[in-house]
Design a protein around this motif. Structure first.
Motif, PDB file in Angstrom:
ATOM      1  N   ALA A   1       0.826  -1.208   0.000  1.00 16.25           N
ATOM      2  CA  ALA A   1       0.000   0.000   0.000  1.00 16.25           C
ATOM      3  C   ALA A   1       0.858   1.255   0.000  1.00 16.25           C
ATOM      4  O   ALA A   1       0.509   2.259  -0.635  1.00 16.25           O
ATOM      5  CB  ALA A   1      -0.938  -0.005   1.207  1.00 16.25           C
TER       6      ALA A   1
ATOM      7  N   SER B   1       0.692   4.090  -2.920  1.00 13.96           N
ATOM      8  CA  SER B   1       0.288   5.459  -2.579  1.00 13.96           C
ATOM      9  C   SER B   1       1.210   6.499  -3.213  1.00 13.96           C
ATOM     10  O   SER B   1       0.823   7.654  -3.385  1.00 13.96           O
ATOM     11  CB  SER B   1       0.282   5.637  -1.058  1.00 13.96           C
TER      12      SER B   1
ATOM     13  N   ILE C   1      -3.064   7.537   3.164  1.00 18.38           N
ATOM     14  CA  ILE C   1      -2.687   6.121   3.130  1.00 18.38           C
ATOM     15  C   ILE C   1      -1.217   5.960   3.489  1.00 18.38           C
ATOM     16  O   ILE C   1      -0.840   5.033   4.225  1.00 18.38           O
ATOM     17  CB  ILE C   1      -2.997   5.522   1.750  1.00 18.38           C
TER      18      ILE C   1
ATOM     19  N   LEU D   1      -6.932  -0.786   2.471  1.00 18.38           N
ATOM     20  CA  LEU D   1      -5.931   0.165   1.996  1.00 18.38           C
ATOM     21  C   LEU D   1      -5.491  -0.125   0.561  1.00 18.38           C
ATOM     22  O   LEU D   1      -5.434   0.789  -0.275  1.00 18.38           O
ATOM     23  CB  LEU D   1      -4.711   0.147   2.922  1.00 18.38           C
TER      24      LEU D   1
ATOM     25  N   THR E   1      -6.242   2.324  -2.641  1.00 15.66           N
ATOM     26  CA  THR E   1      -5.090   2.928  -3.301  1.00 15.66           C
ATOM     27  C   THR E   1      -5.099   2.650  -4.800  1.00 15.66           C
ATOM     28  O   THR E   1      -4.788   3.532  -5.612  1.00 15.66           O
ATOM     29  CB  THR E   1      -3.787   2.384  -2.686  1.00 15.66           C
TER      30      THR E   1
END
Length: 454
Positions: A189, A193, A228, A348, A352
């Motif tokens: 994640a 991001s 995030i 997440l 994303t």
């Protein structure tokens, strides 16, 4: 058209857009001895701040919990961290009998050194004069510098795994497996991001990402990526509320359980250096790096964005994230491990991916309407506003989904068979302790046979 120029098309004509010919900072006037001197400066910069942040963390949490914190050794207890370092150095160094001696010794040094390597690509300021050489206030740079941080963080997970395995004990092994799974899961994640930042900056070089934020910081158009990233950087560094590798009630100190003296101090140092690294990366990619805040940057034609002033702004921004780490530790309890992994993989990462796709579509649409070289200020403002709206909506959807999932879990728990109020501890032949809220029933008396004596 090259991939770098295509990704950088959102940068306006007046911005210092990254170029294919010069994709990284210019180190042509930096001899080897000056690079070694800058490496020593970075090492001292991190080490001194580590001493300060440990004291800072104790003082802030002390105020939050209505206690003074360190206040005896030195003014305001400033020398307490130094005393702790001396204490660790003088403690007995114990090596478990069943440990793999070589790996047991290598693991802490490997973990700490990887933390320092990650900081090498962080730009602390612009080019400055040092000993008659004009050199960037940065140790090194690469066209894929941000990926280097993620790669080194992944390699650093080996130190955790090796420490847990080589200790020859159950708790360190379980703690090492937990921590490595946590690091790997949240790195996915974290990496996703940053993709939106790469699209806006047109480069993965840290110096070029900072240059692309000359007129606006990426925290505005990449608000979802920022939120995030902040969540994942806490999970990546094993800090509360995500310090699940060392739950005192489950795994004691986790993969560090069998370490003592300076080997334990190496893990301790690596954890805090990792905090500085993820905070510095967040400052670089979202908060304009070493550039002064907008109001201060406009004073005297940007004099505070030149020379050694930017080092001050960079340090202040980085310490905002460090205060966030400390505030979380003093405010939130430790999460449950399955909830933590569930949140990372099922919320997440999907959010994303959707966010990156939305940013890519808006970028492509803007290029199709206006052309890659005619992105105006109005178009940039429109894109920023649109992405902020999308980001807020995405965060609201994420929050609503998380609340709904929690309600469904509570309903399923309520529908599950009720736990009996009383249990027989010897019903299965072995003594079983009661669950919370249960009472012990009287065990049945064992059958006895009459003995007839003649």
């Amino acid at each position: 058209m090259s991939a770098v120029s295509l990704l950088g098309s959102l940068v306006t004509a007046e911005l210092p857009a990254p170029s294919v010919e010069n994709p990284v900072a210019d180190f042509s006037d930096t001899p080897l001895w000056l690079s070694l001197l800058k490496a020593l400066f970075v090492f001292a910069y991190l080490l001194i701040q580590t001493l300060l942040v440990i004291w800072f963390e104790r003082r802030v949490i002390g105020r939050m919990q209505q206690r003074p914190g360190p206040n005896r050794f030195g003014p305001l207890g400033l020398f307490q961290t130094l005393a702790d370092g001396v204490k660790l150095a003088l403690k007995e160094d114990i090596t478990p009998k069943n440990a793999d001696k070589l790996i047991y010794l290598i693991a802490p040094a490997f973990f700490a050194s990887m933390a320092f390597v990650s900081f090498s690509i962080i730009p602390l300021g612009p080019a400055v004069w040092m000993f008659n050489h004009y050199t960037p206030l940065q140790l090194t740079d690469l066209p894929v510098a941000v990926l280097l941080v993620l790669a080194v963080a992944g390699v650093g997970a080996y130190g955790v795994v090796l420490a847990g395995w080589s200790s020859g004990s159950t708790y360190p092994l379980l703690g090492g497996l937990r921590s490595s799974a946590q690091i790997i899961s949240y790195e996915i994640a974290m990496g996703l991001s940053l993709v939106a930042v790469f699209i806006f900056a047109g480069s993965m070089s840290t110096s070029q990402i900072v240059a692309a934020q000359h007129n606006r910081w990426f925290i505005l158009p990449c608000i979802v990526s920022f939120v995030i990233y902040v969540i994942t950087m806490v999970g990546e560094t094993n800090r509360l509320p995500f310090d699940l590798a060392e739950g005192e009630g489950e795994l004691t100190a986790g993969f560090m359980t069998e370490y003592s003296s300076m080997k334990f101090a190496m893990f301790f140092l690596g954890e805090y250096i990792n905090m500085f690294t993820v905070s510095a990366l967040a400052t670089t990619v979202f908060l304009g790096g070493w550039q002064a805040p907008p109001g201060i940057a406009a004073i005297n034609s940007g004099m505070f964005n030149h020379g050694w002033w930017p080092l001050l702004w960079f340090t202040l921004k980085m310490w905002l994230f460090l205060f966030f780490f400390v505030w979380l530790r003093g405010s939130l309890p430790r999460t449950r491990y399955d909830q933590f992994m569930h949140f990372g993989w099922k919320f997440l990462i999907p959010v994303t991916i959707v966010w990156v796709v939305a940013v890519a579509f808006i970028q492509a649409a803007t290029e199709g309407w206006l052309g890659t070289n005619t992105v105006t200020v109005a178009a940039r403002t429109y894109n920023t506003s649109l992405l902020i709206v999308i980001g807020v909506l995405a965060l609201l959807v994420l929050t609503a989904t998380w609340i709904w999932d929690g309600k469904q879990a509570r309903k399923a728990e309520a529908a599950s068979p009720a736990v009996p109020d009383t249990i027989d501890p010897f019903a299965g032949g072995y003594p079983v302790p009661p669950l919370p809220g249960q009472r012990l029933s009287e065990p049945a008396a064992p059958a006895t046979s009459e003995v007839v004596h003649g």
